[in-house]
Motif scaffolding. Sequence first.
Motif, PDB file in Angstrom:
ATOM      1  N   LEU A  68      -0.607 -46.697 -87.768  1.00  0.00           N
ATOM      2  CA  LEU A  68      -1.990 -47.141 -88.007  1.00  0.00           C
ATOM      3  C   LEU A  68      -2.972 -45.972 -87.944  1.00  0.00           C
ATOM      4  O   LEU A  68      -3.863 -45.848 -88.787  1.00  0.00           O
ATOM      5  CB  LEU A  68      -2.393 -48.187 -86.970  1.00  0.00           C
ATOM      6  CG  LEU A  68      -2.003 -49.612 -87.257  1.00  0.00           C
ATOM      7  CD1 LEU A  68      -2.303 -50.503 -86.058  1.00  0.00           C
ATOM      8  CD2 LEU A  68      -2.724 -50.121 -88.489  1.00  0.00           C
ATOM      9  N   VAL A  96      -8.445 -46.465 -83.911  1.00  0.00           N
ATOM     10  CA  VAL A  96      -8.129 -46.943 -85.264  1.00  0.00           C
ATOM     11  C   VAL A  96      -9.344 -47.664 -85.854  1.00  0.00           C
ATOM     12  O   VAL A  96      -9.745 -47.408 -86.999  1.00  0.00           O
ATOM     13  CB  VAL A  96      -6.894 -47.883 -85.263  1.00  0.00           C
ATOM     14  CG1 VAL A  96      -6.740 -48.582 -86.602  1.00  0.00           C
ATOM     15  CG2 VAL A  96      -5.628 -47.113 -84.913  1.00  0.00           C
ATOM     16  N   ALA A  97      -9.952 -48.556 -85.076  1.00  0.00           N
ATOM     17  CA  ALA A  97     -11.098 -49.321 -85.566  1.00  0.00           C
ATOM     18  C   ALA A  97     -12.280 -48.405 -85.892  1.00  0.00           C
ATOM     19  O   ALA A  97     -12.935 -48.562 -86.930  1.00  0.00           O
ATOM     20  CB  ALA A  97     -11.510 -50.369 -84.525  1.00  0.00           C
ATOM     21  N   ARG A 123      -3.433 -48.364 -74.582  1.00  0.00           N
ATOM     22  CA  ARG A 123      -3.158 -49.112 -75.820  1.00  0.00           C
ATOM     23  C   ARG A 123      -4.464 -49.576 -76.468  1.00  0.00           C
ATOM     24  O   ARG A 123      -4.674 -49.425 -77.668  1.00  0.00           O
ATOM     25  CB  ARG A 123      -2.266 -50.315 -75.495  1.00  0.00           C
ATOM     26  CG  ARG A 123      -1.980 -51.255 -76.619  1.00  0.00           C
ATOM     27  CD  ARG A 123      -1.185 -52.476 -76.144  1.00  0.00           C
ATOM     28  NE  ARG A 123       0.133 -52.110 -75.637  1.00  0.00           N
ATOM     29  CZ  ARG A 123       0.442 -51.991 -74.335  1.00  0.00           C
ATOM     30  NH1 ARG A 123      -0.469 -52.232 -73.398  1.00  0.00           N
ATOM     31  NH2 ARG A 123       1.659 -51.663 -73.963  1.00  0.00           N
ATOM     32  N   ARG A 124      -5.365 -50.123 -75.660  1.00  0.00           N
ATOM     33  CA  ARG A 124      -6.661 -50.608 -76.158  1.00  0.00           C
ATOM     34  C   ARG A 124      -7.499 -49.452 -76.707  1.00  0.00           C
ATOM     35  O   ARG A 124      -8.163 -49.585 -77.727  1.00  0.00           O
ATOM     36  CB  ARG A 124      -7.395 -51.333 -75.020  1.00  0.00           C
ATOM     37  CG  ARG A 124      -8.816 -51.757 -75.353  1.00  0.00           C
ATOM     38  CD  ARG A 124      -8.833 -52.810 -76.465  1.00  0.00           C
ATOM     39  NE  ARG A 124     -10.164 -53.281 -76.724  1.00  0.00           N
ATOM     40  CZ  ARG A 124     -11.025 -52.710 -77.594  1.00  0.00           C
ATOM     41  NH1 ARG A 124     -10.687 -51.645 -78.241  1.00  0.00           N
ATOM     42  NH2 ARG A 124     -12.210 -53.226 -77.780  1.00  0.00           N
ATOM     43  N   THR A 132      -6.162 -48.467 -80.162  1.00  0.00           N
ATOM     44  CA  THR A 132      -6.568 -49.417 -81.207  1.00  0.00           C
ATOM     45  C   THR A 132      -8.060 -49.280 -81.498  1.00  0.00           C
ATOM     46  O   THR A 132      -8.490 -49.462 -82.642  1.00  0.00           O
ATOM     47  CB  THR A 132      -6.211 -50.882 -80.842  1.00  0.00           C
ATOM     48  OG1 THR A 132      -6.836 -51.239 -79.613  1.00  0.00           O
ATOM     49  CG2 THR A 132      -4.714 -51.066 -80.731  1.00  0.00           C
ATOM     50  N   HIS A 133      -8.834 -48.923 -80.492  1.00  0.00           N
ATOM     51  CA  HIS A 133     -10.260 -48.676 -80.708  1.00  0.00           C
ATOM     52  C   HIS A 133     -10.461 -47.443 -81.603  1.00  0.00           C
ATOM     53  O   HIS A 133     -11.331 -47.458 -82.486  1.00  0.00           O
ATOM     54  CB  HIS A 133     -10.977 -48.487 -79.369  1.00  0.00           C
ATOM     55  CG  HIS A 133     -12.439 -48.256 -79.513  1.00  0.00           C
ATOM     56  ND1 HIS A 133     -13.311 -49.252 -79.895  1.00  0.00           N
ATOM     57  CD2 HIS A 133     -13.181 -47.133 -79.359  1.00  0.00           C
ATOM     58  CE1 HIS A 133     -14.535 -48.754 -79.954  1.00  0.00           C
ATOM     59  NE2 HIS A 133     -14.481 -47.467 -79.631  1.00  0.00           N
ATOM     60  N   GLU A 177       6.438 -49.981 -80.618  1.00  0.00           N
ATOM     61  CA  GLU A 177       4.987 -50.138 -80.527  1.00  0.00           C
ATOM     62  C   GLU A 177       4.282 -48.793 -80.738  1.00  0.00           C
ATOM     63  O   GLU A 177       3.263 -48.707 -81.420  1.00  0.00           O
ATOM     64  CB  GLU A 177       4.622 -50.716 -79.164  1.00  0.00           C
ATOM     65  CG  GLU A 177       3.121 -50.863 -78.964  1.00  0.00           C
ATOM     66  CD  GLU A 177       2.757 -51.411 -77.602  1.00  0.00           C
ATOM     67  OE1 GLU A 177       1.612 -51.864 -77.465  1.00  0.00           O
ATOM     68  OE2 GLU A 177       3.607 -51.376 -76.673  1.00  0.00           O
ATOM     69  N   ASP A 222       4.195 -48.041 -84.326  1.00  0.00           N
ATOM     70  CA  ASP A 222       3.164 -48.849 -84.992  1.00  0.00           C
ATOM     71  C   ASP A 222       1.777 -48.234 -84.790  1.00  0.00           C
ATOM     72  O   ASP A 222       0.985 -48.145 -85.735  1.00  0.00           O
ATOM     73  CB  ASP A 222       3.160 -50.282 -84.460  1.00  0.00           C
ATOM     74  CG  ASP A 222       4.312 -51.114 -84.977  1.00  0.00           C
ATOM     75  OD1 ASP A 222       4.920 -50.743 -86.010  1.00  0.00           O
ATOM     76  OD2 ASP A 222       4.610 -52.153 -84.351  1.00  0.00           O
ATOM     77  N   LEU A 223       1.476 -47.830 -83.563  1.00  0.00           N
ATOM     78  CA  LEU A 223       0.177 -47.212 -83.290  1.00  0.00           C
ATOM     79  C   LEU A 223       0.004 -45.917 -84.086  1.00  0.00           C
ATOM     80  O   LEU A 223      -1.049 -45.678 -84.681  1.00  0.00           O
ATOM     81  CB  LEU A 223       0.012 -46.941 -81.787  1.00  0.00           C
ATOM     82  CG  LEU A 223      -0.211 -48.162 -80.915  1.00  0.00           C
ATOM     83  CD1 LEU A 223      -0.079 -47.799 -79.432  1.00  0.00           C
ATOM     84  CD2 LEU A 223      -1.576 -48.781 -81.192  1.00  0.00           C
TER      85      LEU A 223
END
Length: 173
Positions: free
Chosen positions: A10, A149-150, A142-143, A146-147, A3, A6-7
Amino acid sequence: MSERDDLLDLLHKHRDLFRVTVRGLSDDDARSRPTVSELSLGGLVKHVAEVERTWARFVVEGPAPEPDIDWANVDWSNPPERVKAYQDGFRMLGDETLAGLLATYDEVAAATDELVRTVDLDARQPLPAAPWFEPGATWSARRVFTHIVAETAQHAGHADILRETIDGQKSMG
């Protein structure tokens, strides 16, 4: 692939796409505002680095105190110094260079990558009180990643429009 891998993949992919938009630009081009908005490519690099730094700090320290600014009542024709400093976070100032902004972005990215490798991805922090966050909500590390990345992907789209307006270069297609 884990994981964490993957992060990191990205993050690297979207940072690289973002960086393509400024490749080969002069400082003057990076500082230019080719659309009706105040956005410049250099200002976006500066902003994306600061947003990533702020969210990475959040993972470790939790929410920062909110700035003491009454946004609804700011006199935008003569804003206070704190507001000017905030606005400067979106601008490439006269004494800044694109190379310097990119070097800062690289430092921020390296620090974030180290957090992704080492932090407990399930660790949670409370979100600051803000109208756009649900009261009492928390985000995991984790959140947050991903933020980031966004945010980077969204600003890469803005940057792509600016770059195409400057000289026709497209990052994709």
